[in-house]
Design a protein around this motif. Structure first.
Motif, PDB file in Angstrom:
ATOM      1  N   SER A 242      73.965  22.657   2.009  1.00 49.56           N
ATOM      2  CA  SER A 242      74.429  21.613   1.111  1.00 49.56           C
ATOM      3  C   SER A 242      73.360  20.535   0.943  1.00 49.56           C
ATOM      4  O   SER A 242      72.448  20.391   1.773  1.00 49.56           O
ATOM      5  N   LYS A 243      73.499  19.753  -0.130  1.00 51.11           N
ATOM      6  CA  LYS A 243      72.554  18.665  -0.378  1.00 51.11           C
ATOM      7  C   LYS A 243      72.569  17.655   0.761  1.00 51.11           C
ATOM      8  O   LYS A 243      71.502  17.170   1.163  1.00 51.11           O
ATOM      9  N   SER A 244      73.741  17.342   1.263  1.00 48.28           N
ATOM     10  CA  SER A 244      73.825  16.337   2.318  1.00 48.28           C
ATOM     11  C   SER A 244      73.087  16.778   3.576  1.00 48.28           C
ATOM     12  O   SER A 244      72.547  15.946   4.320  1.00 48.28           O
ATOM     13  N   GLU A 245      73.035  18.089   3.812  1.00 45.13           N
ATOM     14  CA  GLU A 245      72.340  18.622   4.986  1.00 45.13           C
ATOM     15  C   GLU A 245      70.833  18.705   4.776  1.00 45.13           C
ATOM     16  O   GLU A 245      70.053  18.453   5.705  1.00 45.13           O
ATOM     17  N   LEU A 246      70.414  19.079   3.565  1.00 49.70           N
ATOM     18  CA  LEU A 246      69.015  19.435   3.340  1.00 49.70           C
ATOM     19  C   LEU A 246      68.186  18.392   2.607  1.00 49.70           C
ATOM     20  O   LEU A 246      66.969  18.345   2.780  1.00 49.70           O
ATOM     21  N   LEU A 247      68.824  17.583   1.773  1.00 48.45           N
ATOM     22  CA  LEU A 247      68.043  16.571   1.052  1.00 48.45           C
ATOM     23  C   LEU A 247      67.939  15.305   1.904  1.00 48.45           C
ATOM     24  O   LEU A 247      68.491  14.262   1.586  1.00 48.45           O
ATOM     25  N   THR A 248      67.204  15.457   2.996  1.00 47.10           N
ATOM     26  CA  THR A 248      66.940  14.350   3.910  1.00 47.10           C
ATOM     27  C   THR A 248      65.435  14.124   3.989  1.00 47.10           C
ATOM     28  O   THR A 248      64.637  15.014   3.647  1.00 47.10           O
ATOM     29  N   SER A 249      65.046  12.959   4.455  1.00 51.55           N
ATOM     30  CA  SER A 249      63.620  12.638   4.566  1.00 51.55           C
ATOM     31  C   SER A 249      62.911  13.636   5.481  1.00 51.55           C
ATOM     32  O   SER A 249      61.805  14.097   5.189  1.00 51.55           O
ATOM     33  N   GLU A 250      63.548  13.977   6.589  1.00 59.46           N
ATOM     34  CA  GLU A 250      62.925  14.889   7.559  1.00 59.46           C
ATOM     35  C   GLU A 250      62.722  16.278   6.970  1.00 59.46           C
ATOM     36  O   GLU A 250      61.631  16.860   7.065  1.00 59.46           O
ATOM     37  N   VAL A 251      63.757  16.825   6.314  1.00 59.51           N
ATOM     38  CA  VAL A 251      63.659  18.182   5.772  1.00 59.51           C
ATOM     39  C   VAL A 251      62.680  18.226   4.602  1.00 59.51           C
ATOM     40  O   VAL A 251      61.858  19.143   4.493  1.00 59.51           O
ATOM     41  N   MET A 252      62.734  17.252   3.697  1.00 58.03           N
ATOM     42  CA  MET A 252      61.820  17.238   2.551  1.00 58.03           C
ATOM     43  C   MET A 252      60.362  17.064   2.987  1.00 58.03           C
ATOM     44  O   MET A 252      59.460  17.663   2.414  1.00 58.03           O
ATOM     45  N   SER A 253      60.139  16.241   4.003  1.00 53.47           N
ATOM     46  CA  SER A 253      58.781  16.071   4.516  1.00 53.47           C
ATOM     47  C   SER A 253      58.249  17.376   5.088  1.00 53.47           C
ATOM     48  O   SER A 253      57.076  17.723   4.912  1.00 53.47           O
ATOM     49  N   SER A 254      59.125  18.128   5.758  1.00 48.20           N
ATOM     50  CA  SER A 254      58.732  19.414   6.316  1.00 48.20           C
ATOM     51  C   SER A 254      58.497  20.442   5.210  1.00 48.20           C
ATOM     52  O   SER A 254      57.555  21.240   5.280  1.00 48.20           O
ATOM     53  N   LEU A 255      59.327  20.405   4.169  1.00 45.44           N
ATOM     54  CA  LEU A 255      59.199  21.366   3.070  1.00 45.44           C
ATOM     55  C   LEU A 255      57.891  21.180   2.318  1.00 45.44           C
ATOM     56  O   LEU A 255      57.179  22.155   2.030  1.00 45.44           O
ATOM     57  N   PHE A 256      57.558  19.930   1.995  1.00 46.81           N
ATOM     58  CA  PHE A 256      56.369  19.662   1.174  1.00 46.81           C
ATOM     59  C   PHE A 256      55.146  19.273   2.002  1.00 46.81           C
ATOM     60  O   PHE A 256      54.060  19.079   1.452  1.00 46.81           O
ATOM     61  N   GLU A 264      69.700   8.334  -1.779  1.00 47.59           N
ATOM     62  CA  GLU A 264      70.857   8.926  -2.465  1.00 47.59           C
ATOM     63  C   GLU A 264      71.705   7.816  -3.070  1.00 47.59           C
ATOM     64  O   GLU A 264      71.875   6.748  -2.477  1.00 47.59           O
ATOM     65  N   SER A 265      72.216   8.072  -4.287  1.00 41.98           N
ATOM     66  CA  SER A 265      73.095   7.118  -4.947  1.00 41.98           C
ATOM     67  C   SER A 265      74.050   7.853  -5.870  1.00 41.98           C
ATOM     68  O   SER A 265      73.606   8.516  -6.821  1.00 41.98           O
TER      69      SER A 265
END
Length: 288
Positions: A242-256, A264-265
């Motif tokens: 889910s977005k709430s699980e994966l769209l986090t600073s930690e996960v995005m930093s690891s992905l890119f 989030e808003s």
């Protein structure tokens, strides 16, 4: 088949996934450019594929559309509505595809309505020997109306803004009444106004009960109606959730693989690069 409250045709759901992928490997020149262990997409489900350039996102979509094929397995790796060897016509009838690269093909002076009618024939505009009925034109007018751009019908497509053309291309796919809309980097090259309208269009189609599959680099493109995110990195599925699980600073930093901050808003997510501050600090240190 059945219709929902908007009149859109949808596949009756008997529990069989729309797509299933198991142990699929796509190899080119002896190199695996994508491997998918397990993936399934239910009828009417939405998903966003997010990842860096060259990660394998487009190849993933081509697996679904049968533009590429995985290595042979005794158990077929890709199934469409349970079928291991579906008719290509059935897949094309089910899927509508909109991409920024399609925009490059719009280099003809034609009325918008003709561009949209061409979707019924798989052409850019009305084919020379094609017979266009009043029903065909009514379908085109309805597709434009549903996307809020009916006033563009008589306009020369070459006079439109980039964002307007992108929405016309959506209408061109919608005229065939597909159950699935695939958006491949739909906001590339658009200004903020164009991005707003394309994202709003995706929301409209999702609300009609169609599956929306989005391919993007940016969380900003992921509309609130899409809750599931598939992260792809280095030719593998990095994460699925889910977005709430994966769209986090930690996960995005690891992905890119760069320091990123996610905000989030109201169901919308955005990226900010914390590397900006790091860069500024680096400039200060370099002057000392």
């Amino acid at each position: 088949m059945e219709t929902n409250e908007t009149g859109a045709t949808v596949e009756k759901n008997d529990g069989t996934p729309l797509f299933q992928i198991h142990d699929a490997s796509v190899v080119r020149g002896g190199k695996t450019i994508l491997h998918v262990g397990d993936f399934s997409l239910a009828e009417g489900e939405h998903v966003a594929l997010l990842g860096p350039n060259g990660a394998g996102k487009s190849t993933f979509i081509q697996l679904l559309t049968r533009e590429v094929f995985p290595l042979w397995r005794e158990e077929p790796p890709v199934r469409f509505r349970g079928a291991a060897r579906p008719q290509l016509a059935d897949i094309k009838r089910t899927l509508g595809i909109v991409s920024s690269t399609m925009h490059d093909q719009v280099r003809v002076h034609l009325p918008v309505v003709d561009i949209v009618v061409g979707g019924l024939f798989g052409t850019l505009g009305v084919p020379l020997r094609g017979e266009v009925s009043d029903k065909d034109r009514a379908l085109a007018a309805d597709a434009l109306e549903r996307l809020g751009i009916a006033d563009l019908a008589p306009r020369d497509v070459m006079t439109l803004s980039t964002g307007q053309v992108r929405r016309v291309l959506v209408a061109r796919e919608l005229v065939r009444d597909p159950q699935v809309l695939i958006f491949d980097e739909p906001c590339t090259g658009l200004d903020p106004e164009g991005m707003y309208h394309v994202r709003r269009t995706m929301g409209t189609l999702a609300a009609e009960g169609r599956s929306v599959v989005l391919v993007t680099h940016y969380p900003e493109d992921i509309i609130p109606e899409i809750n599931r995110v598939l992260l792809i990195k280095d030719a593998e599925v990095f994460a699925d959730g889910s977005k709430s699980e994966l769209l986090t600073s930690e996960v995005m930093s690891s992905l890119f693989e760069v320091p990123l901050v996610v905000a989030e808003s109201d169901g919308w997510y955005s990226l900010r690069g914390s590397y900006v501050q790091s860069f500024k600090r680096g400039q200060v240190h370099s002057r000392r």
